[in-house]
Design a protein around this motif. Structure first.
Motif, PDB file in Angstrom:
ATOM      1  N   UNK A 126     -10.577  -7.835  -2.957  1.00 30.09           N
ATOM      2  CA  UNK A 126     -11.268  -6.167  -2.412  1.00 30.09           C
ATOM      3  C   UNK A 126     -11.237  -5.667  -0.720  1.00 30.09           C
ATOM      4  N   UNK A 127     -10.784  -6.617   0.290  1.00 28.36           N
ATOM      5  CA  UNK A 127      -9.967  -6.013   1.113  1.00 28.36           C
ATOM      6  C   UNK A 127      -9.057  -5.838   1.098  1.00 28.36           C
ATOM      7  N   UNK A 128      -7.808  -6.395   0.258  1.00 31.45           N
ATOM      8  CA  UNK A 128      -6.577  -5.578   0.272  1.00 31.45           C
ATOM      9  C   UNK A 128      -6.671  -4.375  -0.951  1.00 31.45           C
ATOM     10  N   UNK A 129      -7.667  -4.406  -1.366  1.00 36.62           N
ATOM     11  CA  UNK A 129      -8.068  -3.341  -2.284  1.00 36.62           C
ATOM     12  C   UNK A 129      -8.039  -1.831  -1.315  1.00 36.62           C
ATOM     13  N   UNK A 130      -8.988  -2.174  -0.758  1.00 31.99           N
ATOM     14  CA  UNK A 130      -9.231  -1.115   0.756  1.00 31.99           C
ATOM     15  C   UNK A 130      -8.412  -0.582   1.361  1.00 31.99           C
ATOM     16  N   UNK A 131      -7.819  -1.666   1.675  1.00 31.39           N
ATOM     17  CA  UNK A 131      -6.113  -1.287   1.855  1.00 31.39           C
ATOM     18  C   UNK A 131      -5.388  -0.540   1.945  1.00 31.39           C
ATOM     19  N   UNK A 132      -5.294  -0.764   0.066  1.00 28.40           N
ATOM     20  CA  UNK A 132      -4.865   0.456  -0.992  1.00 28.40           C
ATOM     21  C   UNK A 132      -5.088   1.792  -0.152  1.00 28.40           C
ATOM     22  N   UNK A 133      -6.436   1.352   0.172  1.00 31.30           N
ATOM     23  CA  UNK A 133      -6.932   2.923  -0.026  1.00 31.30           C
ATOM     24  C   UNK A 133      -7.079   4.238   1.479  1.00 31.30           C
ATOM     25  N   UNK A 134      -6.154   2.996   2.648  1.00 26.31           N
ATOM     26  CA  UNK A 134      -6.318   3.453   3.795  1.00 26.31           C
ATOM     27  C   UNK A 134      -5.357   4.763   4.092  1.00 26.31           C
ATOM     28  N   UNK A 135      -5.779   5.443   4.453  1.00 29.08           N
ATOM     29  CA  UNK A 135      -5.493   7.205   4.870  1.00 29.08           C
ATOM     30  C   UNK A 135      -3.908   6.874   5.847  1.00 29.08           C
ATOM     31  N   UNK A 136      -3.387   5.637   6.689  1.00 27.28           N
ATOM     32  CA  UNK A 136      -2.615   5.419   6.919  1.00 27.28           C
ATOM     33  C   UNK A 136      -1.206   5.189   6.551  1.00 27.28           C
ATOM     34  N   UNK A 137      -0.102   5.618   6.918  1.00 29.81           N
ATOM     35  CA  UNK A 137       1.168   6.162   6.556  1.00 29.81           C
ATOM     36  C   UNK A 137       1.999   4.036   5.987  1.00 29.81           C
ATOM     37  N   UNK A 138       1.890   3.599   4.298  1.00 31.82           N
ATOM     38  CA  UNK A 138       1.737   2.286   4.573  1.00 31.82           C
ATOM     39  C   UNK A 138       3.008   1.893   5.084  1.00 31.82           C
ATOM     40  N   UNK A 139       3.848   2.787   5.043  1.00 31.18           N
ATOM     41  CA  UNK A 139       5.445   3.065   5.771  1.00 31.18           C
ATOM     42  C   UNK A 139       5.461   1.848   7.208  1.00 31.18           C
ATOM     43  N   UNK A 140       4.208   2.209   7.831  1.00 34.29           N
ATOM     44  CA  UNK A 140       4.514   1.784   9.218  1.00 34.29           C
ATOM     45  C   UNK A 140       3.555   0.586   9.152  1.00 34.29           C
ATOM     46  N   UNK A 141       2.801   0.036   8.328  1.00 35.86           N
ATOM     47  CA  UNK A 141       1.944  -1.236   8.586  1.00 35.86           C
ATOM     48  C   UNK A 141       2.623  -2.439   7.312  1.00 35.86           C
ATOM     49  N   UNK A 142       2.150  -3.330   7.395  1.00 37.70           N
ATOM     50  CA  UNK A 142       2.527  -4.498   7.222  1.00 37.70           C
ATOM     51  C   UNK A 142       1.559  -5.588   6.744  1.00 37.70           C
ATOM     52  N   UNK A 143       1.693  -5.993   5.616  1.00 40.75           N
ATOM     53  CA  UNK A 143      -0.178  -7.111   5.912  1.00 40.75           C
ATOM     54  C   UNK A 143       0.522  -8.633   5.814  1.00 40.75           C
ATOM     55  N   UNK A 144      -0.301  -9.219   5.980  1.00 39.38           N
ATOM     56  CA  UNK A 144       0.425 -10.557   6.372  1.00 39.38           C
ATOM     57  C   UNK A 144      -0.668 -11.808   6.223  1.00 39.38           C
TER      58      UNK A 144
END
Length: 176
Positions: free
Chosen positions: A30-48
């Motif tokens: 569920x957290x990952x799905x909410x991260x997928x829905x962020x308005x933030x630029x995905x290419x500037x973010x990494x998830x560990x």
């Protein structure tokens, strides 16, 4: 899943989202799905994601990470702080967003945390968890209350800061 970013340039990474997890694959999904829905630029973010010795399977969750700029690490159970430190060591972003595996973020969460970091780069940011606050609750509960601006309480005692909903500059984290 490989322990390297999915072919992305590390130079483009400005935010690293660090998520320790232990026996909560559904919460993590569920957290990952909410991260997928962020308005933030995905290419500037990494998830560990750091699996801290869970005894249940995360195979389905790992499949949802395939299209994300995500790394999945496993380690023997050492506790949340050890897992968080492992995640930071594997990350590249200037701003570290430390989350717990049982959260769901509003779509503007990362954008807001990043904007605050730019204004206050030497401050530790405490996020807003959108929880109900019981009547007469202390500072610990109030810091997590919904609808607060980042400056409603001014300085918050360190003992009231939550590691699972925090933003901090990499250099400050490493110096601590």
């Amino acid at each position: 899943m490989a322990n390297e970013l999915q072919g992305r340039s590390q130079a483009a990474i400005t935010v690293s989202v660090i998520i320790p997890t232990y026996n909560r694959p559904e919460g993590l999904r569920q957290l990952l799905e909410s991260l997928r829905s962020q308005t933030f630029q995905a290419e500037e973010m990494e998830i560990v994601v750091v699996n801290d010795g869970s005894t249940c399977s995360y195979a389905d969750v790992m499949l949802t990470m395939d299209e994300m700029n995500a790394v999945y690490l496993e380690q023997p159970n050492g506790g949340e702080a050890v897992a968080r430190n492992s995640g930071v060591a594997a990350s590249h972003g200037e701003l570290l967003i430390l989350l717990d595996d049982d959260m769901v973020l509003s779509p503007g969460y990362l954008k807001a945390m990043t904007a605050e970091h730019r204004l206050y780069p030497r401050e530790i940011l405490i996020g807003n968890m959108q929880t109900a606050v019981p009547e007469g609750a202390g500072a610990y509960a109030r810091v997590m209350a919904p609808g607060l601006s980042p400056h409603d309480f001014g300085e918050v005692p360190f003992t009231h800061a939550l590691g699972g909903v925090m933003g901090i500059a990499r250099n400050i984290y490493l110096s601590l």
